[in-house]
Design a protein around this motif. Structure first.
Motif, PDB file in Angstrom:
ATOM      1  N   ALA A  86       0.833  -1.207   0.000  1.00  0.00           N
ATOM      2  CA  ALA A  86       0.000   0.000   0.000  1.00  0.00           C
ATOM      3  C   ALA A  86       0.866   1.255   0.000  1.00  0.00           C
ATOM      4  CB  ALA A  86      -0.925  -0.007   1.208  1.00  0.00           C
ATOM      5  N   ASP A  87       1.966   1.250   0.763  1.00  0.00           N
ATOM      6  CA  ASP A  87       2.843   2.417   0.816  1.00  0.00           C
ATOM      7  C   ASP A  87       3.518   2.648  -0.521  1.00  0.00           C
ATOM      8  OD1 ASP A  87       4.099   4.575   2.201  1.00  0.00           O
ATOM      9  OD2 ASP A  87       5.915   3.364   2.381  1.00  0.00           O
ATOM     10  N   ALA A  88       3.893   1.573  -1.216  1.00  0.00           N
ATOM     11  CA  ALA A  88       4.532   1.719  -2.526  1.00  0.00           C
ATOM     12  C   ALA A  88       3.595   2.374  -3.539  1.00  0.00           C
ATOM     13  CB  ALA A  88       4.991   0.353  -3.035  1.00  0.00           C
ATOM     14  N   HIS A 198       6.169   0.047  11.544  1.00  0.00           N
ATOM     15  CA  HIS A 198       7.312  -0.538  10.826  1.00  0.00           C
ATOM     16  C   HIS A 198       6.813  -0.991   9.460  1.00  0.00           C
ATOM     17  CE1 HIS A 198      11.233  -2.747  10.759  1.00  0.00           C
ATOM     18  NE2 HIS A 198      10.568  -3.537   9.931  1.00  0.00           N
ATOM     19  N   VAL A 199       6.905  -0.103   8.475  1.00  0.00           N
ATOM     20  CA  VAL A 199       6.407  -0.416   7.129  1.00  0.00           C
ATOM     21  C   VAL A 199       7.601  -0.581   6.196  1.00  0.00           C
ATOM     22  CG1 VAL A 199       4.984   0.385   5.204  1.00  0.00           C
ATOM     23  CG2 VAL A 199       4.288   0.870   7.555  1.00  0.00           C
ATOM     24  N   PRO A 200       7.891  -1.811   5.748  1.00  0.00           N
ATOM     25  CA  PRO A 200       9.051  -2.042   4.867  1.00  0.00           C
ATOM     26  C   PRO A 200       8.897  -1.324   3.530  1.00  0.00           C
ATOM     27  CG  PRO A 200       8.227  -4.103   5.814  1.00  0.00           C
ATOM     28  CD  PRO A 200       7.197  -3.054   6.095  1.00  0.00           C
ATOM     29  N   ARG A 201      10.024  -0.932   2.957  1.00  0.00           N
ATOM     30  CA  ARG A 201      10.035  -0.347   1.626  1.00  0.00           C
ATOM     31  C   ARG A 201       9.868  -1.447   0.581  1.00  0.00           C
ATOM     32  NH1 ARG A 201       9.857   5.297   2.478  1.00  0.00           N
ATOM     33  NH2 ARG A 201      11.289   5.808   4.182  1.00  0.00           N
ATOM     34  N   ALA A 202       9.215  -1.120  -0.509  1.00  0.00           N
ATOM     35  CA  ALA A 202       9.024  -2.115  -1.573  1.00  0.00           C
ATOM     36  C   ALA A 202      10.350  -2.473  -2.226  1.00  0.00           C
ATOM     37  CB  ALA A 202       8.042  -1.580  -2.616  1.00  0.00           C
ATOM     38  N   GLY A 203      11.261  -1.508  -2.330  1.00  0.00           N
ATOM     39  CA  GLY A 203      12.573  -1.780  -2.911  1.00  0.00           C
ATOM     40  C   GLY A 203      13.631  -1.824  -1.834  1.00  0.00           C
ATOM     41  N   HIS A 204      14.693  -1.062  -2.038  1.00  0.00           N
ATOM     42  CA  HIS A 204      15.765  -0.994  -1.056  1.00  0.00           C
ATOM     43  C   HIS A 204      15.502   0.160  -0.099  1.00  0.00           C
ATOM     44  CE1 HIS A 204      18.156  -3.975  -3.196  1.00  0.00           C
ATOM     45  NE2 HIS A 204      17.894  -3.323  -4.325  1.00  0.00           N
ATOM     46  N   GLY A 205      16.132   0.104   1.046  1.00  0.00           N
ATOM     47  CA  GLY A 205      15.993   1.176   2.022  1.00  0.00           C
ATOM     48  C   GLY A 205      15.430   0.677   3.326  1.00  0.00           C
ATOM     49  N   ARG A 206      15.575   1.499   4.333  1.00  0.00           N
ATOM     50  CA  ARG A 206      15.088   1.145   5.658  1.00  0.00           C
ATOM     51  C   ARG A 206      13.565   1.238   5.713  1.00  0.00           C
ATOM     52  NH1 ARG A 206      19.263   4.448   9.662  1.00  0.00           N
ATOM     53  NH2 ARG A 206      21.184   3.360   9.014  1.00  0.00           N
ATOM     54  N   PRO A 207      12.941   0.445   6.576  1.00  0.00           N
ATOM     55  CA  PRO A 207      11.478   0.561   6.752  1.00  0.00           C
ATOM     56  C   PRO A 207      11.103   1.944   7.242  1.00  0.00           C
ATOM     57  CG  PRO A 207      12.312  -1.463   7.749  1.00  0.00           C
ATOM     58  CD  PRO A 207      13.514  -0.646   7.388  1.00  0.00           C
ATOM     59  N   ARG A 208       9.936   2.406   6.845  1.00  0.00           N
ATOM     60  CA  ARG A 208       9.468   3.711   7.297  1.00  0.00           C
ATOM     61  C   ARG A 208       8.859   3.571   8.682  1.00  0.00           C
ATOM     62  NH1 ARG A 208       6.086   8.532   4.251  1.00  0.00           N
ATOM     63  NH2 ARG A 208       5.978   9.882   6.098  1.00  0.00           N
ATOM     64  N   ARG A 209       9.301   4.417   9.596  1.00  0.00           N
ATOM     65  CA  ARG A 209       8.833   4.367  10.981  1.00  0.00           C
ATOM     66  C   ARG A 209       8.337   5.728  11.479  1.00  0.00           C
ATOM     67  NH1 ARG A 209      11.235  -0.333  13.325  1.00  0.00           N
ATOM     68  NH2 ARG A 209      10.626   0.484  15.353  1.00  0.00           N
ATOM     69  N   THR A 210       8.552   6.767  10.702  1.00  0.00           N
ATOM     70  CA  THR A 210       8.229   8.118  11.154  1.00  0.00           C
ATOM     71  C   THR A 210       7.059   8.685  10.354  1.00  0.00           C
ATOM     72  OG1 THR A 210      10.556   8.491  11.699  1.00  0.00           O
ATOM     73  CG2 THR A 210       9.127  10.417  11.589  1.00  0.00           C
ATOM     74  N   PRO A 211       5.949   9.015  10.994  1.00  0.00           N
ATOM     75  CA  PRO A 211       4.825   9.618  10.284  1.00  0.00           C
ATOM     76  C   PRO A 211       5.058  11.101  10.009  1.00  0.00           C
ATOM     77  CG  PRO A 211       4.298   9.400  12.593  1.00  0.00           C
ATOM     78  CD  PRO A 211       5.655   8.784  12.415  1.00  0.00           C
TER      79      PRO A 211
END
Length: 293
Positions: A86-88, A198-211
């Motif tokens: 969903a985030d992607a 803790h929402v993982p990125r679809a590609g590379h990168g750290r999971p998103r944790r900050t709203p």
């Protein structure tokens, strides 16, 4: 996946690749789709596990699969995958809202087995404390104040209760969820709920944790929470309590400036209330029947 019906073909196509294909102890798993539909049916209706309709297979299989996947993180992994997709697609509104709700516990939820504390070692000079006999008040109280430690069951004014702490995104879907005994104060669990985002990125990168921003009611108005959000660079809309405002004004210039408050942003706090309302459409969530958290 807040529907109370069976999985659709589209939903199953998303979940199927993420589920285990075999069980080392018992050979192949029973049909996962059938089992998950049974779990959804039970959560939606609140029926006893042993009363599940036969079309879902043996009730013990459905129950044990639910316990196993709760313990090994399978449900969390499925949620993370759906959130990542969903985030992607830009389908998550990162202006989140935090709140909690009380769930009344049925009397059958009490009485989970407790793990006895380890006996002190005589070689280390430890001595056993005398065992206090249970009086009339202790005998009437369920063990552990309502349940075994760690099972998120406690006593509040409403009796045996469990509290659900939730952070919901702007489209009324939960980003993180935490359960505690019903007497836990909301503000004490704020950082734990935020840290579970803790929402993982679809590609590379750290999971998103900050709203982008956080909104909450006056129960979360204290210096510690404001300092936590300020340290992480998160904008917030949390109204100031009347007694806090009066104490600040009494101190004059030493009381500091009033905290910023965006009234327009605070109006969107209804999204977390609506998310809670959707969760409580499931009768097994609205009323707790299970002994295990």
């Amino acid at each position: 996946m807040l529907s109370r019906g069976d999985l659709t073909d589209g939903e199953w196509a998303v979940l199927e690749p993420l589920l285990p294909v075999s069980n080392n102890r018992c050979g192949r798993w029973r049909d996962h789709r059938q089992v998950i539909n049974g779990i959804i049916h039970r959560l939606g209706t609140g029926v006893q596990w042993r009363e599940l309709p036969e079309r879902f297979g043996p009730w013990k299989t459905v129950h044990k699969r639910h316990l196993l996947w709760s313990a090994d993180g399978t449900w969390e992994r499925l949620l993370r995958h759906v959130q990542s997709a969903a985030d992607a697609e830009g389908d998550i509104d990162w202006n989140i809202n935090v709140d909690s709700t009380i769930t009344r516990a049925h009397q059958h939820a009490a009485g989970a087995p407790q793990t006895p504390p380890p006996a002190p070692s005589p070689s280390k000079g430890g001595r056993r404390r005398p065992v206090r006999r249970a009086g009339r008040r202790d005998a009437a109280r369920p063990p552990g104040g309502g349940g075994a430690p760690g099972e998120a069951l406690g006593r509040s004014r409403g009796g045996l209760t469990t509290k659900i702490h939730i952070a919901a995104e702007g489209r009324c879907r939960p980003l993180s969820l935490l359960i505690t005994p019903g007497q836990r104060a909301d503000c004490t669990q704020f950082e734990l709920v935020m840290d579970k985002i803790h929402v993982p990125r679809a590609g590379h990168g750290r999971p998103r944790r900050t709203p982008d921003s956080v909104s909450a009611n006056k129960a979360y108005s204290n210096r510690k929470i404001r300092a936590y959000l300020r340290k992480r660079g998160i904008r917030h809309a949390i109204p100031e309590k009347k007694d806090h405002k009066a104490a600040r004004l009494r101190r004059g210039s030493r009381g500091g400036r009033p905290p910023s408050f965006d009234k327009a942003r605070y109006k969107d706090r209804n999204t977390v209330e609506r998310a809670i309302g959707k969760l409580k459409q499931f009768r097994a969530v609205a009323t707790r029947y299970d002994k295990r958290g």
